[in-house]
Write a protein that holds these residues in place. Structure first.
Motif, PDB file in Angstrom:
ATOM      1  N   GLY A  27      64.158  51.705  36.812  1.00 49.41           N
ATOM      2  CA  GLY A  27      62.769  51.285  36.638  1.00 49.41           C
ATOM      3  C   GLY A  27      62.616  49.900  36.064  1.00 49.41           C
ATOM      4  O   GLY A  27      61.503  49.395  35.945  1.00 49.41           O
ATOM      5  N   MET A 280      58.719  55.617  29.118  1.00 49.52           N
ATOM      6  CA  MET A 280      59.311  54.376  29.612  1.00 49.52           C
ATOM      7  C   MET A 280      59.082  53.245  28.618  1.00 49.52           C
ATOM      8  O   MET A 280      58.124  53.232  27.846  1.00 49.52           O
ATOM      9  N   GLU A 283      62.618  50.349  30.932  1.00 48.14           N
ATOM     10  CA  GLU A 283      63.187  51.289  31.892  1.00 48.14           C
ATOM     11  C   GLU A 283      62.616  52.683  31.645  1.00 48.14           C
ATOM     12  O   GLU A 283      62.030  52.948  30.590  1.00 48.14           O
ATOM     13  N   TYR A 284      62.817  53.589  32.604  1.00 49.48           N
ATOM     14  CA  TYR A 284      62.512  55.002  32.386  1.00 49.48           C
ATOM     15  C   TYR A 284      63.608  55.572  31.489  1.00 49.48           C
ATOM     16  O   TYR A 284      64.801  55.450  31.783  1.00 49.48           O
ATOM     17  N   ALA A 302      64.892  57.391  37.969  1.00 49.58           N
ATOM     18  CA  ALA A 302      64.199  56.533  38.934  1.00 49.58           C
ATOM     19  C   ALA A 302      63.056  57.293  39.587  1.00 49.58           C
ATOM     20  O   ALA A 302      63.151  58.498  39.818  1.00 49.58           O
ATOM     21  N   CYS A 314      58.871  50.346  36.372  1.00 50.51           N
ATOM     22  CA  CYS A 314      57.958  50.814  35.324  1.00 50.51           C
ATOM     23  C   CYS A 314      56.662  50.000  35.276  1.00 50.51           C
ATOM     24  O   CYS A 314      55.594  50.560  35.014  1.00 50.51           O
TER      25      CYS A 314
END
Length: 360
Positions: A27, A280, A283-284, A302, A314
């Motif tokens: 993400g 998030m 990134e996640y 993802a 994200c």
């Protein structure tokens, strides 16, 4: 020094490489589309890109970690001239007195999975099939060399306007703070170059075979749906459905400094009707199903567009889009108990143990 044997990355490989590094960005990781366009341009102009396994580099080969840091979304608006990379490498060579024999990415997830190939082709340098993160990571103090206790300095930052900064000595946390301060006046992004690392030492503080793995992952992703991709990679699909809510908020700061933006995306699974919530940052990081933890960093999370299979970052995920929620296994480096705390949920302020249910 012996001559390393390289495997060339050609024009036909670029779509798969782009998809693979985008997935590993979890993400985040920045604009892979622009990075892939730069690589295509260099390949079309005749550059050759040699991708070399760590074990095929001479033990005394000096390998320079390189990448782009900062607001990488600005990368597409303010493209590099190429001088930033040359200047940064030249500066670290002058400071250390060592010549660059090869390059390695600081981060395979996102645009930094591609950028070293662009630079390597431009400068005629091989690129090691490895990186310093194995996925997308938000902070410099979370690179594998820092997690392994090697340290990050000396390092060089070079910005598009021509300013070059050499940071001779600092802790990993101080490096992260200094780099963010430099970026505030750098127009959004800068090139980061670490001091050369002998290949024999790099094997102990880098994650091997990640660029070729990203290429393989991308090939599979381009030819398979999320369920098939999970089955062939040791991952799993946590659910598929519509994004029903996206929220964003300021992140927790430290020592009076503002943190990265935080948020969450909630997906209603079509089959079970449960709610999958992804926390998030860049990134996640963490997934819950109806409030129960089901997956977390350092595994890669993802969101894949249901129609195209393209990973959704994200910063652009929105309500109404149909997605599959994919979990991919972390590199073994990060599941090692010595390194796991660096990318575990608590490293991001999430008060939960890692949930690493995916197994190879």
């Amino acid at each position: 020094m012996g001559q390393a044997v390289g495997v060339e990355v050609g024009l036909a490989d670029v779509p798969a490489l782009e998809r693979g590094v985008a997935l590993l960005g979890s993400g985040g990781g920045g604009d892979t589309v622009t990075a892939a366009a730069l690589l295509r341009g260099r390949l079309a102009a005749g550059d050759r890109n040699a991708l070399t396994p760590l074990g095929e580099l001479a033990r005394d080969a000096q390998v320079v970690p390189i990448g782009v840091i900062g607001a990488t979304a600005v990368f597409a608006e303010k493209l590099p001239s190429g001088a930033e990379f040359r200047d940064a490498i030249a500066a670290v060579e002058r400071w250390t007195g060592r010549r660059t024999d090869a390059l390695v990415s600081i981060e395979v997830g996102g645009l930094n999975g591609i950028v070293p190939l662009v630079v390597g082709g431009q400068l005629g340098l091989p690129v090691a099939d490895a990186d310093l993160s194995g996925r997308g990571v938000p902070r410099l103090d979370q690179l594998s060399v820092a997690a392994a206790g090697k340290g990050l300095t000396p390092l060089v930052l070079a910005e598009p306007g021509g300013q070059v900064l050499v940071l001779a000595e600092a802790t990993a946390a101080e490096v992260e703070r200094t780099a963010r301060a430099f970026l505030a006046g750098a127009g959004g992004w800068a090139v980061l170059v670490l001091a050369p690392i002998p290949a024999a030492e790099l094997a102990d503080c880098a994650i091997p075979d990640t660029v070729s793995s990203a290429l393989s992952l991308g090939r599979q992703a381009l030819s398979a749906d999320a369920e098939a991709l999970a089955a062939t990679t040791g991952g799993r699909v946590l659910g598929s459905g519509r994004v029903v809510e996206v929220s964003r908020r300021p992140g927790p700061g430290k020592h009076g400094r503002t943190g990265f933006a935080r948020g969450s995306a909630t997906v209603r699974d079509h089959r079970s009707r449960t709610l999958i919530r992804l926390e998030m940052e860049n990134e996640y990081l963490f997934a819950m199903r109806d409030g129960e933890p089901v997956a977390s960093t350092p595994d890669v999370l993802a969101l894949l567009d249901h129609r195209t299979g393209v990973p959704i970052p994200c910063d652009v995920v929105r309500r109404g889009v149909e997605v599959a929620v994919l979990q991919l296994p972390a590199a073994p480096f990060w599941t090692d108990p010595r390194h796991l705390p660096v990318l575990a949920p608590r490293a991001f302020g999430i008060d939960c143990d890692p949930v690493l249910e995916v197994r190879r």
